[in-house]
Design an enzyme around this catalytic site. Structure first.
Site, PDB file in Angstrom:
ATOM      1  N   TYR I  25       0.909  -1.082  -0.026  1.00 42.23           N
ATOM      2  CA  TYR I  25      -0.124   0.074  -0.076  1.00 42.23           C
ATOM      3  C   TYR I  25       0.906   1.226   0.074  1.00 42.23           C
ATOM      4  O   TYR I  25       0.237   2.440   0.181  1.00 42.23           O
ATOM      5  CB  TYR I  25      -0.964   0.065   1.273  1.00 42.23           C
ATOM      6  CG  TYR I  25      -2.152  -0.989   0.960  1.00 42.23           C
ATOM      7  CD1 TYR I  25      -2.869  -0.964   0.275  1.00 42.23           C
ATOM      8  CD2 TYR I  25      -1.965  -2.210   1.897  1.00 42.23           C
ATOM      9  CE1 TYR I  25      -3.961  -1.832   0.113  1.00 42.23           C
ATOM     10  CE2 TYR I  25      -2.994  -3.254   2.043  1.00 42.23           C
ATOM     11  CZ  TYR I  25      -3.879  -3.071   1.070  1.00 42.23           C
ATOM     12  OH  TYR I  25      -4.898  -3.998   0.868  1.00 42.23           O
ATOM     13  N   HIS I  98     -13.043   2.234  -3.143  1.00 40.35           N
ATOM     14  CA  HIS I  98     -11.910   1.148  -2.853  1.00 40.35           C
ATOM     15  C   HIS I  98     -10.517   1.463  -3.207  1.00 40.35           C
ATOM     16  O   HIS I  98     -10.399   1.781  -4.409  1.00 40.35           O
ATOM     17  CB  HIS I  98     -12.358  -0.194  -3.011  1.00 40.35           C
ATOM     18  CG  HIS I  98     -13.565  -0.819  -2.434  1.00 40.35           C
ATOM     19  ND1 HIS I  98     -13.662  -0.756  -0.980  1.00 40.35           N
ATOM     20  CD2 HIS I  98     -14.818  -0.415  -2.408  1.00 40.35           C
ATOM     21  CE1 HIS I  98     -14.848  -1.081  -0.552  1.00 40.35           C
ATOM     22  NE2 HIS I  98     -15.336  -0.968  -1.395  1.00 40.35           N
TER      23      HIS I  98
END
Lengths: 139, 139, 139, 139, 139, 139, 139, 139, 139, 139, 139, 139
Positions: I25, I98
């Site tokens: 991430y 998302h």
């Protein structure tokens, strides 16, 4: 009696073979492989077509007058009732081939709508799948 | 007011009718049947197209200016969301026909994606399915 | 040779036609429609029964000596194996009709247990479904 | 102590036995078979009812005062929760019989709603299924 | 304005209440309970019918002219599309009741085909379910 | 003996009642309704809590010392095994209520995880569902 | 003509009969029961084998030269395609028996892979299931 | 460095935009919208193609040499393994767009076969979905 | 008219962004990203909340008076009917975002319960998903 | 090197242990058991938290700095994607424990969303499940 | 009182441990591990058998007279009803172990047929799973 | 370098080939076919084993030191996780063959548990399937 006449019919995205994702599929195009295959089976007359259009695959199947057909329908394998109907309607035996082992891939590739109406199935041997299918027809 | 104009639209493999599997479907081609049908409904203008290509069926539906459409989408009946969308988008009433009783065949033929957006359905009467559909439109 | 004899058999709740939910189904009762239908098919002998009891539908089917039966089994269409067995057991051809397009309604109405054993199916044309079914029998 | 009293209860379409589809089921009616069965089990009192109406089967079950019941519920076997409840509610042991092997037929016939509440099951022996069930009760 | 008129309609096997399986359901018959219920709601006119036949339940629903109906369809709750259609077709509000908590029983009893077309549902309070339903109607 | 003590426990979004979507649910807040309810059941002691947090519903259930609980768990009804476990673990009877008929809404609302462990269920009567549940507890 | 020769073939865990879980299955071993059974059917030659190994059951079926086989395959009933193939391959009729009513047990026991290829099925009569199966063979 | 080159590829029935169902989708054709979009993103080179034929969408994807592709595959989104394979095979990032929120429509539109192989997804913003996708590519 | 007021609402585990699994991430926390985002959209008033508690997400949604909400509900996306009800109940348009392409992950992440009630969906563009959602609101 | 630090984290309803349903779970509270456990593992530092709130379990997991975590998530085990994401996001090994054998309970308890991301699983040993999990961490 | 007697029973392919796929399972054979385990639990009598044959596992279970059994049934875990019946039939407590976390592998490994009849389950700790199981038996 | 060494391994019921069901499979036993095959591939060393016992197939696979294995696992193909694990564990490439086209038979034969771990699959060519598999290994 003349040489056996076999049609190899490739469906969607198989024209990309050897050009894209070469790490997975190798850098040999189907056309290059076809040259080798024809050498190995010199006594067989092999025709070859490729198309991305489902309906054109049906056209080729309907118009074929060959002694046998080797069909790799790519992604249409799992979704095309129309293609299945075409295989079932013609009298020429059709052998279904796939480069990869479709049972080992995503679940939507596990079921082939074509298998139940084909003379036999050869899956997972890479380009050699075509060779094994051809072996079936020549005896 | 002029004669009603009806389009009969046949999908994949219906061009084989009368040429293959004659034991099942009889030896009458759709073209031969069409001649009879036109005689029986002499006051109706009937157009007819057949194609194996899913997208061309959509083209025909979109371009139609008829008073009604009789659609036998063959194998695309069970798989084509795109075809369903085309039927739903146009204003002309569409009657879905099938030669065979699809509910009595393989389970993947039981569900028609087209039925919910058609004006009505006529299944299982062989070639006479087209006649019944035409009967609907002429009154 | 005498006139063809056809039985129209209506199942549960079809006796309410024209009396309830008239906004949806119109204000014409089946009896009124039957009068028109008989006029249109003057050369055919049409019998008509309606019952809400599943077993009585089976009784009517078993006792019929008609040339053909038009069956609208209403809600039993989707649940009655016994009715299906009765249709399969008798020799008289049965045409299944529905006023509405069952494929466009709730999912529990999509599957008809009767279709696979019927001679043909006519769905979604309102009361005209009976007329199309009758057209099938008279030729 | 008097003879055992057994009720044989047949459901929908079993009245057609011997009259229709004789190639499959033979040309012996259940009434004819019953005569033989009663001879073979002369010391047993056998009552017999048949009905096509689901609710009447329930009525018969509720009103029975027999020592045992042999039930062939035909097509209601697979769909009737109400019939199952009736079998479960009464104290008399019920043996479920079927002429054919329901597991070898269409998938909607594989599951019996009645089996879990019956004393035992005898399937697939043709008319002899009744004889085996009767054998169970007489000892 | 006169007293409200309410129909209580009981389906299959509910006539056995108080006679069988008294350990589970108590030894009070529905008729006995009805006497008490009528006392408690002295200002309401209550009619009561019970039948084991699915089609007769439909008949009662169709012929009712009451202000409200309390329906316990027993085993037909889970299987009868025809009964559902009858409830949906009539204008009288129907409250669905069950003695037991159907969600806590076998999985085939979890889904009620009737619930979606009823005015409301009261499950699991034993015979008092009828009292709660009646409470709904009297205000 | 003192007045019965009942807890009304409301879950997520029920605090919006009467403030949003008033066309559907009316413009009466639950607090306003509660005032009326308490008047109607003057001899009962009614406590009321609302929370959007699943775990706090569990806390309220665990800490309750009431004679009965009326639980509207809103969206947690269909997804919370933890809430179900809490209802099952405590000894106080819990009645499940819903304003709307959950069986007539989206399929993910058809199954309640709570129903199998509740004393009874009252669905679909709007705010009057609470009144019927309370009626159950006061006798 | 000599006595009929019947093979009783028991699968896994049936050797524990009468030794374990006697509260459920009684304290009679299969060997003890066999003695009684042979007395009752004195004119029949009965052979008996038991094994816990799936492949040995297949061996026994393949090597049998009996007039009929009574097979209780225990847990393999629900999982063994190989056993099913063996039953289907041999010409001797096979009757499937189970002590318990498999439809009333866990859901993974509801489906028998063997039933569709057996001559008939006898379930749920305890040890008497074997007697009923034997009764079938002796006439 | 020159302007970014983006391909917008529209699938079946999107050519009807602004011409049919204008109440739902507005009266603006995609061509009209494209003019506005090009103005808003003056520094981007935007190519546009539409086709109803599945195989031609694959052709366009394979032959593209753009920096990014915005793909609205219409009804093929949910059924085309072949299209998915094409997106996966090429190196150009593909953003999937839909005018409507496919999750809020019929269940057969909930799953996109393309999403797992796309760089990202933009659903439900009407024609503005294209603008958001383009925003992604220009930075 | 003042600046648009937008609420960004992050659900469970999104507070770990930039601290854990940085290989996947990145090492940028959401707070850091927020600073950049606010710079890019200087004319918009952006509020931000994060919580791991499902019910608090509902509280934030209910209490919001913003012009639009950008919601990343993390794992609650796939399981929370209560959250869906909250989104549906409020009048403020909600855009679902998302970071990852949920369709390309485990099957239990393929279905979003929130999508059908959101104004639109932006999936799979990493942190830029928030930027695209914000772009939607500012015009 | 100091003593190992282990966190025991209990989810919903585990605070009722020893207070309710003592026939099933015994009359020992978890706090009492914890005293014994700490004695048995005197050289380990054990922290303990319990909460009924799903989001607080996530908070505890995120904030933990222990060497290992023993997690009994109760009813959230089967429904919480958010909890699973938290377990997957942190680096500390988590062992999943359950008092009962979840595979032997209702079907909705058979699947654990947490198991695939845990270091290991210990089910069904009652309170001793915690001891076995602790044994894993101390070596 | 003598030492506890424990049987470790390993199923198919566990004899390959340490010889094949050593990258995954390490290069320690089960026999080597057993030596260590016996040292660690010197006061326990441990027997060990391994077989690839399903029926022999059943034989070992039936013939065991140990105080406890640790069973790793390998691939039979997910398919063997017969093995489950054997575990259920014997009185000795059986603990199910697996080296890997079966919930994190292919979906056909998620369900264990054995778990519901075992005393407890230990999954995913590699060879240490046996140690934890043994720990359970020795106290 | 010596001749390639190939193992042909046949599972349950393949020993019946040529002896039973000769109408379907011909009257040639596998042993007879093997003689021909060895002649055709004179330069290859071919070993052959057949067994009906699942565990013995695993034994043969584990003990093989051949260059390739041709495996026809018969009915175990669809049910044996243990066999799959054995194929996956060994390093020798395994080609799966079937005489018949399993996709065209009963639905429980459509899925092969072995295919995903095999080097390739050859289905439906009768005994020639072995020849094609052998062709694969010799080049």
């Amino acid at each position: 009696m003349g040489a056996k006449r076999i049609l190899i019919l490739n469906g969607p995205n198989l024209n990309l073979l050897g050009k894209r994702e070469t790490a997975v599929y190798g850098d040999k195009s189907f056309e290059d492989y076809l040259v080798e295959l024809k050498k190995q089976f010199a006594h067989v007359h092999v025709d070859y077509f490729q198309t991305n259009v489902e309906g054109e695959l049906i056209n080729y199947l309907q118009q074929s007058t060959h002694d046998g057909i080797i069909l790799n329908a790519g992604g249409y394998t799992h979704t095309s009732v129309a293609l299945r109907d075409a295989v079932a309607a013609i009298k020429i035996p059709v052998v279904e081939v796939h480069l990869s082992n479709i049972a080992a891939r995503e679940s939507f590739r596990h079921e082939s709508l074509l298998s139940p109406v084909c003379a036999g199935c050869v899956f997972g041997f890479g380009l050699r799948s075509y060779e094994l299918a051809l072996t079936y027809f020549i005896q």
